[in-house]
Design a protein around this motif. Structure first.
Motif, PDB file in Angstrom:
ATOM      1  N   TYR A   6      -8.639  -0.216   3.435  1.00  0.00           N
ATOM      2  CA  TYR A   6      -8.839  -1.632   3.135  1.00  0.00           C
ATOM      3  C   TYR A   6      -7.664  -2.412   3.686  1.00  0.00           C
ATOM      4  O   TYR A   6      -6.498  -2.004   3.509  1.00  0.00           O
ATOM      5  CB  TYR A   6      -8.938  -1.849   1.619  1.00  0.00           C
ATOM      6  CG  TYR A   6      -9.000  -3.304   1.212  1.00  0.00           C
ATOM      7  CD1 TYR A   6     -10.166  -4.053   1.401  1.00  0.00           C
ATOM      8  CD2 TYR A   6      -7.890  -3.939   0.663  1.00  0.00           C
ATOM      9  CE1 TYR A   6     -10.225  -5.389   1.043  1.00  0.00           C
ATOM     10  CE2 TYR A   6      -7.938  -5.276   0.294  1.00  0.00           C
ATOM     11  CZ  TYR A   6      -9.102  -5.995   0.497  1.00  0.00           C
ATOM     12  OH  TYR A   6      -9.157  -7.316   0.146  1.00  0.00           O
ATOM     13  N   TYR A   7      -7.918  -3.515   4.369  1.00  0.00           N
ATOM     14  CA  TYR A   7      -6.850  -4.348   4.903  1.00  0.00           C
ATOM     15  C   TYR A   7      -6.873  -5.706   4.222  1.00  0.00           C
ATOM     16  O   TYR A   7      -7.894  -6.391   4.209  1.00  0.00           O
ATOM     17  CB  TYR A   7      -6.999  -4.535   6.418  1.00  0.00           C
ATOM     18  CG  TYR A   7      -5.925  -5.424   7.000  1.00  0.00           C
ATOM     19  CD1 TYR A   7      -4.593  -5.003   7.010  1.00  0.00           C
ATOM     20  CD2 TYR A   7      -6.232  -6.673   7.516  1.00  0.00           C
ATOM     21  CE1 TYR A   7      -3.597  -5.821   7.520  1.00  0.00           C
ATOM     22  CE2 TYR A   7      -5.244  -7.495   8.041  1.00  0.00           C
ATOM     23  CZ  TYR A   7      -3.922  -7.060   8.035  1.00  0.00           C
ATOM     24  OH  TYR A   7      -2.933  -7.870   8.535  1.00  0.00           O
ATOM     25  N   ASP A   8      -5.715  -6.087   3.662  1.00  0.00           N
ATOM     26  CA  ASP A   8      -5.561  -7.390   3.010  1.00  0.00           C
ATOM     27  C   ASP A   8      -4.717  -8.267   3.922  1.00  0.00           C
ATOM     28  O   ASP A   8      -3.500  -8.080   4.041  1.00  0.00           O
ATOM     29  CB  ASP A   8      -4.876  -7.212   1.651  1.00  0.00           C
ATOM     30  CG  ASP A   8      -4.824  -8.504   0.850  1.00  0.00           C
ATOM     31  OD1 ASP A   8      -4.919  -9.591   1.463  1.00  0.00           O
ATOM     32  OD2 ASP A   8      -4.665  -8.434  -0.385  1.00  0.00           O
ATOM     33  N   ALA A   9      -5.351  -9.230   4.570  1.00  0.00           N
ATOM     34  CA  ALA A   9      -4.650 -10.072   5.537  1.00  0.00           C
ATOM     35  C   ALA A   9      -3.624 -10.978   4.871  1.00  0.00           C
ATOM     36  O   ALA A   9      -2.610 -11.344   5.489  1.00  0.00           O
ATOM     37  CB  ALA A   9      -5.655 -10.922   6.317  1.00  0.00           C
ATOM     38  N   ASP A  10      -3.838 -11.350   3.626  1.00  0.00           N
ATOM     39  CA  ASP A  10      -2.899 -12.242   2.946  1.00  0.00           C
ATOM     40  C   ASP A  10      -1.549 -11.568   2.730  1.00  0.00           C
ATOM     41  O   ASP A  10      -0.490 -12.185   2.838  1.00  0.00           O
ATOM     42  CB  ASP A  10      -3.470 -12.687   1.602  1.00  0.00           C
ATOM     43  CG  ASP A  10      -4.676 -13.612   1.784  1.00  0.00           C
ATOM     44  OD1 ASP A  10      -4.741 -14.280   2.838  1.00  0.00           O
ATOM     45  OD2 ASP A  10      -5.528 -13.646   0.882  1.00  0.00           O
ATOM     46  N   THR A  11      -1.571 -10.270   2.416  1.00  0.00           N
ATOM     47  CA  THR A  11      -0.316  -9.540   2.176  1.00  0.00           C
ATOM     48  C   THR A  11       0.050  -8.636   3.342  1.00  0.00           C
ATOM     49  O   THR A  11       1.043  -7.919   3.273  1.00  0.00           O
ATOM     50  CB  THR A  11      -0.430  -8.689   0.902  1.00  0.00           C
ATOM     51  OG1 THR A  11      -1.492  -7.737   1.064  1.00  0.00           O
ATOM     52  CG2 THR A  11      -0.721  -9.570  -0.305  1.00  0.00           C
ATOM     53  N   ILE A  12      -0.739  -8.677   4.388  1.00  0.00           N
ATOM     54  CA  ILE A  12      -0.539  -7.845   5.586  1.00  0.00           C
ATOM     55  C   ILE A  12      -0.416  -6.383   5.179  1.00  0.00           C
ATOM     56  O   ILE A  12       0.482  -5.672   5.610  1.00  0.00           O
ATOM     57  CB  ILE A  12       0.694  -8.301   6.389  1.00  0.00           C
ATOM     58  CG1 ILE A  12       0.798  -9.822   6.394  1.00  0.00           C
ATOM     59  CG2 ILE A  12       0.640  -7.786   7.828  1.00  0.00           C
ATOM     60  CD1 ILE A  12       2.046 -10.329   7.063  1.00  0.00           C
ATOM     61  N   THR A  13      -1.316  -5.922   4.327  1.00  0.00           N
ATOM     62  CA  THR A  13      -1.244  -4.565   3.779  1.00  0.00           C
ATOM     63  C   THR A  13      -2.505  -3.790   4.127  1.00  0.00           C
ATOM     64  O   THR A  13      -3.618  -4.242   3.854  1.00  0.00           O
ATOM     65  CB  THR A  13      -1.069  -4.598   2.255  1.00  0.00           C
ATOM     66  OG1 THR A  13       0.122  -5.319   1.941  1.00  0.00           O
ATOM     67  CG2 THR A  13      -0.966  -3.187   1.695  1.00  0.00           C
TER      68      THR A  13
END
Length: 468
Positions: A6-13
């Protein structure tokens, strides 16, 4: 879920949960730049920072591994546990690549990361030539295992050989960085990789090729094996508690100031620690013998590394100082004890003096006046060795009028004292008695003596008779 990412663009994680990522093509990222890789973070205009969170055991493979690049700013990658990650590209790219025009930083926290490459390097950090730039790897409470082509597992590269910035590797929280199948290398000899423990002293172990070093205080939480041709060094200021997790088939080297506790097995070599505090003084033209001592693993070899011994003396490799000094003086020199674990030095002094043979007595004696038929008074004479050589005393003999007792001791070390008694003989007639008692001693063919004058007066035992 397990097996997903899973990629979270807001936290760049990017979160990996037992995932397998593989990409076998090159990726064009802008301005015609093309990179091989399965995970790529790229910018031509800004800093680039990527975070990877691991849950379970994940794998990244394919043409390339992980690449984080900024053509104008900083590049950083953070990998956080508790899971593990195996990055093993099949193409001609490195496992983990960080490229920037300023600073690069790889941070591993609580994760078990393996990065290898058949054609390049396990971890490849590319930085600018700015002397103020930094290229850093930090491993906390985790493990980084690397291997690469040309036996280079971690490679710090600066785009020029001059004005390179700071290359560093920091371990903490009992972390392990393992490049035993390769090595840690900088692009040029002028660039030195600064390796150390965390600022709180909590450290880890770094294997650079076959040689490992403990940094800071480490207690093993997971098992480590030192193979037959490998060494692990514990330097000054560092400690290792094996915690029953260490298998030693090679050699552990404990330097001065290093501490090793717990079961280890195998070969353990302790660096020497000089225990000699001082050396005895010598005498001109007399035989001298002293031995230097040190704790540590044998064999220990000794040498004089600064200054010189007194003329006429020599030091053997096993630490014996022998010979005959030829001139007086205070000789200051430095000795070094060495073994397979390291060496230690200490400054010592030998004072060489001209020999002095001398004894002195406690002073002349006068007995109280007595009357014929007296009971003899007893007094004590003290003899002191006031030279700088031992003296063997001869038993003094009685004189014509005085009895001499037996010496309390016959061999006097420097400063020691012996004593004997003296008393008038019984039945001396009225008169004055004045005699010398001579005390002699010898050493090395030299004779010394001293005299004690003894006086005693005896009066008639007068009887009153009536006049007739």
């Amino acid at each position: 879920a397990n097996g997903q990412l899973y990629y979270d663009a807001d936290t760049i994680t990017l979160t990996l949960n037992g995932a397998e990522i593989s990409h076998n093509e090159y990726v064009t990222v802008g301005s015609g730049a093309s990179y091989g890789g399965s995970v790529i973070a790229f910018s031509q205009t800004a800093d680039v920072s990527l975070k990877i969170a691991l849950q379970g055991d994940s794998t990244i493979t394919g043409t390339g591994g992980i690449r984080v690049e900024s053509t104008t700013g900083n590049a950083s990658l953070s990998i956080k546990g508790p899971g593990s990650l195996d990055v093993e590209p099949k193409g001609s790219n490195s496992g983990i690549t960080l490229c920037s025009s300023k600073n690069t930083n790889l941070d591993i926290d609580g994760a078990d990361v393996t990065a290898s490459s058949p054609a390049q390097y396990g971890v490849y950090l590319i930085s600018s030539t700015d002397a103020s730039s930094t290229s850093t790897i930090t491993v906390n409470n985790g493990c980084l295992t690397t291997g690469g082509n040309g036996n280079v597992g971690i490679y710090y590269y600066w785009s020029g050989t001059n004005n390179a910035g700071t290359s560093s590797l920091t371990v903490s929280g009992n972390a392990v960085v393992d490049t035993r199948n390769s090595q840690i290398m900088a692009q040029n000899k002028e660039t030195v990789v600064q390796v150390g423990a965390g600022s709180d002293g909590n450290g880890g172990i770094v294997f650079d090729g076959k040689s490992g070093t403990v940094y800071g205080d480490v207690t093993l939480d997971e098992s480590i094996t030192i193979n037959q041709d490998e060494t692990l060094r514990i330097p000054n200021g560092s400690s290792l508690n094996s915690n029953n997790h260490l298998t030693n088939n090679g050699t552990i080297i404990v330097e001065n100031g290093g501490v090793l506790t717990g079961e280890t097995g195998g070969k353990v070599v302790y660096a020497p620690s000089i225990t000699t505090e001082s050396l005895p003084e010598g005498k001109v033209n007399e035989e001298y013998s002293a031995s230097l001592t040190a704790d540590g693993s044998e064999p220990i070899e000794w040498s004089v590394t600064q200054g010189s011994l007194p003329t006429g003396l020599s030091l053997t490799k096993d630490g014996k100082i022998t010979g005959k000094p030829t001139a007086p003086g205070d000789y200051v020199f430095t000795v070094t004890a060495s073994n397979a674990a390291g060496s230690v030095s200490k400054e010592l002094t030998i004072a060489v003096k001209d020999p002095i043979y001398s004894i002195q007595n406690s002073g002349d004696i006068s007995f109280a006046n007595a009357i014929e038929g007296y009971t003899p008074e007893v007094k004590t004479i003290m003899i002191t060795n006031d030279g700088n050589q031992p003296i063997t005393l001869n038993q003094p003999v009685s004189s014509e009028s005085f009895e001499v007792g037996t010496l309390s001791k016959t061999t006097l070390s420097v400063g020691e004292t012996a004593e004997f008694t003296v008393q008038p003989k019984t039945g001396l007639l009225a008169g004055s008695y004045d005699e010398d008692i001579k005390i002699t001693g010898t050493n090395n063919g030299k004779s010394v003596s001293t005299k004690v004058n003894v006086k005693f007066n005896v009066k008639h035992n007068a009887v009153k008779v009536e006049r007739k």
